[in-house]
Write a protein that holds these residues in place. Structure first.
Motif, PDB file in Angstrom:
ATOM      1  N   CYS A 119       0.828  -1.215   0.000  1.00 54.23           N
ATOM      2  CA  CYS A 119       0.000   0.000   0.000  1.00 54.23           C
ATOM      3  C   CYS A 119       0.861   1.263   0.000  1.00 54.23           C
ATOM      4  O   CYS A 119       0.587   2.212  -0.750  1.00 54.23           O
ATOM      5  N   SER A 120       1.899   1.280   0.825  1.00 50.23           N
ATOM      6  CA  SER A 120       2.744   2.474   0.894  1.00 50.23           C
ATOM      7  C   SER A 120       3.520   2.683  -0.409  1.00 50.23           C
ATOM      8  O   SER A 120       3.745   3.819  -0.831  1.00 50.23           O
ATOM      9  N   THR A 121       3.889   1.592  -1.072  1.00 43.35           N
ATOM     10  CA  THR A 121       4.621   1.701  -2.335  1.00 43.35           C
ATOM     11  C   THR A 121       3.704   2.158  -3.462  1.00 43.35           C
ATOM     12  O   THR A 121       4.051   3.047  -4.248  1.00 43.35           O
ATOM     13  N   MET A 122       2.500   1.561  -3.561  1.00 42.72           N
ATOM     14  CA  MET A 122       1.573   1.933  -4.621  1.00 42.72           C
ATOM     15  C   MET A 122       1.044   3.350  -4.438  1.00 42.72           C
ATOM     16  O   MET A 122       0.655   3.996  -5.413  1.00 42.72           O
ATOM     17  N   ALA A 123       1.021   3.820  -3.192  1.00 42.93           N
ATOM     18  CA  ALA A 123       0.597   5.200  -2.945  1.00 42.93           C
ATOM     19  C   ALA A 123       1.746   6.179  -3.116  1.00 42.93           C
ATOM     20  O   ALA A 123       1.594   7.366  -2.823  1.00 42.93           O
ATOM     21  N   THR A 124       2.901   5.677  -3.588  1.00 33.52           N
ATOM     22  CA  THR A 124       4.115   6.472  -3.820  1.00 33.52           C
ATOM     23  C   THR A 124       4.607   7.148  -2.547  1.00 33.52           C
ATOM     24  O   THR A 124       5.236   8.209  -2.595  1.00 33.52           O
ATOM     25  N   VAL A 125       4.329   6.544  -1.385  1.00 33.93           N
ATOM     26  CA  VAL A 125       4.828   7.081  -0.119  1.00 33.93           C
ATOM     27  C   VAL A 125       6.190   6.479   0.187  1.00 33.93           C
ATOM     28  O   VAL A 125       7.190   7.178   0.300  1.00 33.93           O
ATOM     29  N   GLY A 126       6.244   5.143   0.318  1.00 32.97           N
ATOM     30  CA  GLY A 126       7.501   4.428   0.511  1.00 32.97           C
ATOM     31  C   GLY A 126       8.300   4.893   1.714  1.00 32.97           C
ATOM     32  O   GLY A 126       9.255   5.652   1.576  1.00 32.97           O
ATOM     33  N   PHE A 127       7.917   4.463   2.913  1.00 33.48           N
ATOM     34  CA  PHE A 127       8.588   4.906   4.130  1.00 33.48           C
ATOM     35  C   PHE A 127      10.014   4.367   4.246  1.00 33.48           C
ATOM     36  O   PHE A 127      10.839   4.935   4.951  1.00 33.48           O
ATOM     37  N   GLY A 128      10.328   3.248   3.594  1.00 34.00           N
ATOM     38  CA  GLY A 128      11.683   2.718   3.614  1.00 34.00           C
ATOM     39  C   GLY A 128      12.011   1.849   4.803  1.00 34.00           C
ATOM     40  O   GLY A 128      13.173   1.492   5.004  1.00 34.00           O
ATOM     41  N   ASP A 129      11.001   1.500   5.625  1.00 29.74           N
ATOM     42  CA  ASP A 129      11.280   0.639   6.774  1.00 29.74           C
ATOM     43  C   ASP A 129      11.310  -0.833   6.402  1.00 29.74           C
ATOM     44  O   ASP A 129      11.887  -1.651   7.116  1.00 29.74           O
ATOM     45  N   ILE A 130      10.715  -1.217   5.273  1.00 29.73           N
ATOM     46  CA  ILE A 130      10.802  -2.583   4.754  1.00 29.73           C
ATOM     47  C   ILE A 130      11.643  -2.533   3.492  1.00 29.73           C
ATOM     48  O   ILE A 130      11.262  -1.894   2.503  1.00 29.73           O
ATOM     49  N   VAL A 131      12.787  -3.189   3.523  1.00 34.64           N
ATOM     50  CA  VAL A 131      13.717  -3.132   2.387  1.00 34.64           C
ATOM     51  C   VAL A 131      14.176  -4.544   2.014  1.00 34.64           C
ATOM     52  O   VAL A 131      14.236  -5.428   2.874  1.00 34.64           O
ATOM     53  N   PRO A 132      14.491  -4.777   0.731  1.00 38.84           N
ATOM     54  CA  PRO A 132      15.022  -6.087   0.323  1.00 38.84           C
ATOM     55  C   PRO A 132      16.438  -6.274   0.847  1.00 38.84           C
ATOM     56  O   PRO A 132      17.191  -5.316   0.991  1.00 38.84           O
ATOM     57  N   ASN A 143      19.541 -10.103  -3.699  1.00 36.35           N
ATOM     58  CA  ASN A 143      19.301  -9.727  -5.090  1.00 36.35           C
ATOM     59  C   ASN A 143      17.939 -10.178  -5.599  1.00 36.35           C
ATOM     60  O   ASN A 143      17.307  -9.480  -6.399  1.00 36.35           O
ATOM     61  N   THR A 144      17.484 -11.341  -5.159  1.00 32.79           N
ATOM     62  CA  THR A 144      16.169 -11.826  -5.589  1.00 32.79           C
ATOM     63  C   THR A 144      15.081 -10.864  -5.139  1.00 32.79           C
ATOM     64  O   THR A 144      14.181 -10.500  -5.913  1.00 32.79           O
ATOM     65  N   GLU A 145      15.154 -10.449  -3.881  1.00 31.42           N
ATOM     66  CA  GLU A 145      14.160  -9.508  -3.368  1.00 31.42           C
ATOM     67  C   GLU A 145      14.283  -8.147  -4.033  1.00 31.42           C
ATOM     68  O   GLU A 145      13.275  -7.471  -4.272  1.00 31.42           O
ATOM     69  N   ARG A 146      15.500  -7.731  -4.359  1.00 34.25           N
ATOM     70  CA  ARG A 146      15.678  -6.443  -5.032  1.00 34.25           C
ATOM     71  C   ARG A 146      15.066  -6.460  -6.429  1.00 34.25           C
ATOM     72  O   ARG A 146      14.413  -5.492  -6.840  1.00 34.25           O
ATOM     73  N   MET A 147      15.279  -7.558  -7.183  1.00 39.12           N
ATOM     74  CA  MET A 147      14.702  -7.648  -8.521  1.00 39.12           C
ATOM     75  C   MET A 147      13.175  -7.695  -8.450  1.00 39.12           C
ATOM     76  O   MET A 147      12.476  -7.038  -9.234  1.00 39.12           O
ATOM     77  N   GLY A 148      12.664  -8.476  -7.507  1.00 41.69           N
ATOM     78  CA  GLY A 148      11.211  -8.539  -7.344  1.00 41.69           C
ATOM     79  C   GLY A 148      10.622  -7.210  -6.920  1.00 41.69           C
ATOM     80  O   GLY A 148       9.562  -6.794  -7.413  1.00 41.69           O
ATOM     81  N   THR A 149      11.300  -6.512  -6.027  1.00 37.99           N
ATOM     82  CA  THR A 149      10.843  -5.196  -5.584  1.00 37.99           C
ATOM     83  C   THR A 149      10.858  -4.199  -6.731  1.00 37.99           C
ATOM     84  O   THR A 149       9.938  -3.383  -6.878  1.00 37.99           O
TER      85      THR A 149
END
Length: 222
Positions: free
Chosen positions: A107-120, A123-129
């Motif tokens: 929700c925070s990512t799709m709302a273009t907020v992106g608090f940055g408390d959940i991070v990959p 590399n697999t998580e980074r590509m998926g993110t």
């Protein structure tokens, strides 16, 4: 008998759906509520599947974003240890907090907020993110466009009225009408459209069947 039951069921279902459709089409508020409900249901499904995808990216037996974010649920570390020292399988954590964390990130990512408390954390998580951010931006633009369309479609007559008034004002400005004349013309059209529809009635009535034309003519004359 079975065929008769199916035929009756089909007729009843058709009549109920027709009645509901008539009710929705006759009231602008109902149309607005129906379109908004469809959009909300679509958003919920999109959020759910994106959350599931984010959770799927986390390898439960290695370091992942779940361990880093939900450190309170790591049972094999104490206060002097870091989250990456845990060997706990994240599938053994309660499902509710994991899903809620993934949904919160979505929700925070799709709302273009992106608090940055959940991070990959790999590399697999980074590509998926990275892929999910692209999808999220696309869905965000889609939702904004649909919301704009829903709000503008609440009242077709009001929308047509605004378009007519804008074209009249643009014409007067291009022809350099005096300000006083412009005010008089605008006031005239405001009074005019209070008693008449801004829609093109001739086009609407011309598409009706002969029987409906007769009914409408009888109603307008009376």
């Amino acid at each position: 008998k079975a065929m008769k039951v199916l035929r009756i069921n089909r007729l009843l279902r058709g009549s109920i759906l027709d009645s509901l459709e008539d009710l929705v089409m006759q009231h602008a508020n109902y149309r607005f509520a129906l379109k908004l409900s469809k959009l909300m249901v679509g958003m919920i499904f999109a959020f759910h599947w994106c959350s599931c995808f984010l959770h799927m990216l986390a390898n439960p037996t290695t370091d992942n974003w779940i361990k880093r974010y939900l450190t309170n649920y790591l049972e094999d570390i104490d206060n002097d240890m870091e989250w990456y020292e845990s060997k706990m399988n994240t599938d053994n954590m309660p499902l509710g907090p994991r899903y809620l964390a993934a949904l919160y990130w979505t929700c925070s990512t799709m709302a273009t907020v992106g608090f940055g408390d959940i991070v990959p954390v790999n590399n697999t998580e980074r590509m998926g993110t990275f892929a999910m951010v692209i999808v999220g931006c696309t869905l965000y633009g889609f939702m904004i466009g649909n919301m704009n369309s829903i709000v503008h479609d609440v009242d077709a007559n009001t929308r047509q009225y605004n378009m007519r008034m804008e074209s009249i004002v643009s014409y007067m400005v291009s022809r350099r009408f005096p300000k006083e004349v412009q005010r008089k013309i605008i006031r005239f059209y405001r009074r005019y459209f209070k008693t008449r529809s801004a829609l093109d009635e001739k086009t609407v009535l011309a598409e009706l069947s002969t029987k409906l034309k007769a009914e409408v003519a009888h109603f307008l004359i009376d």
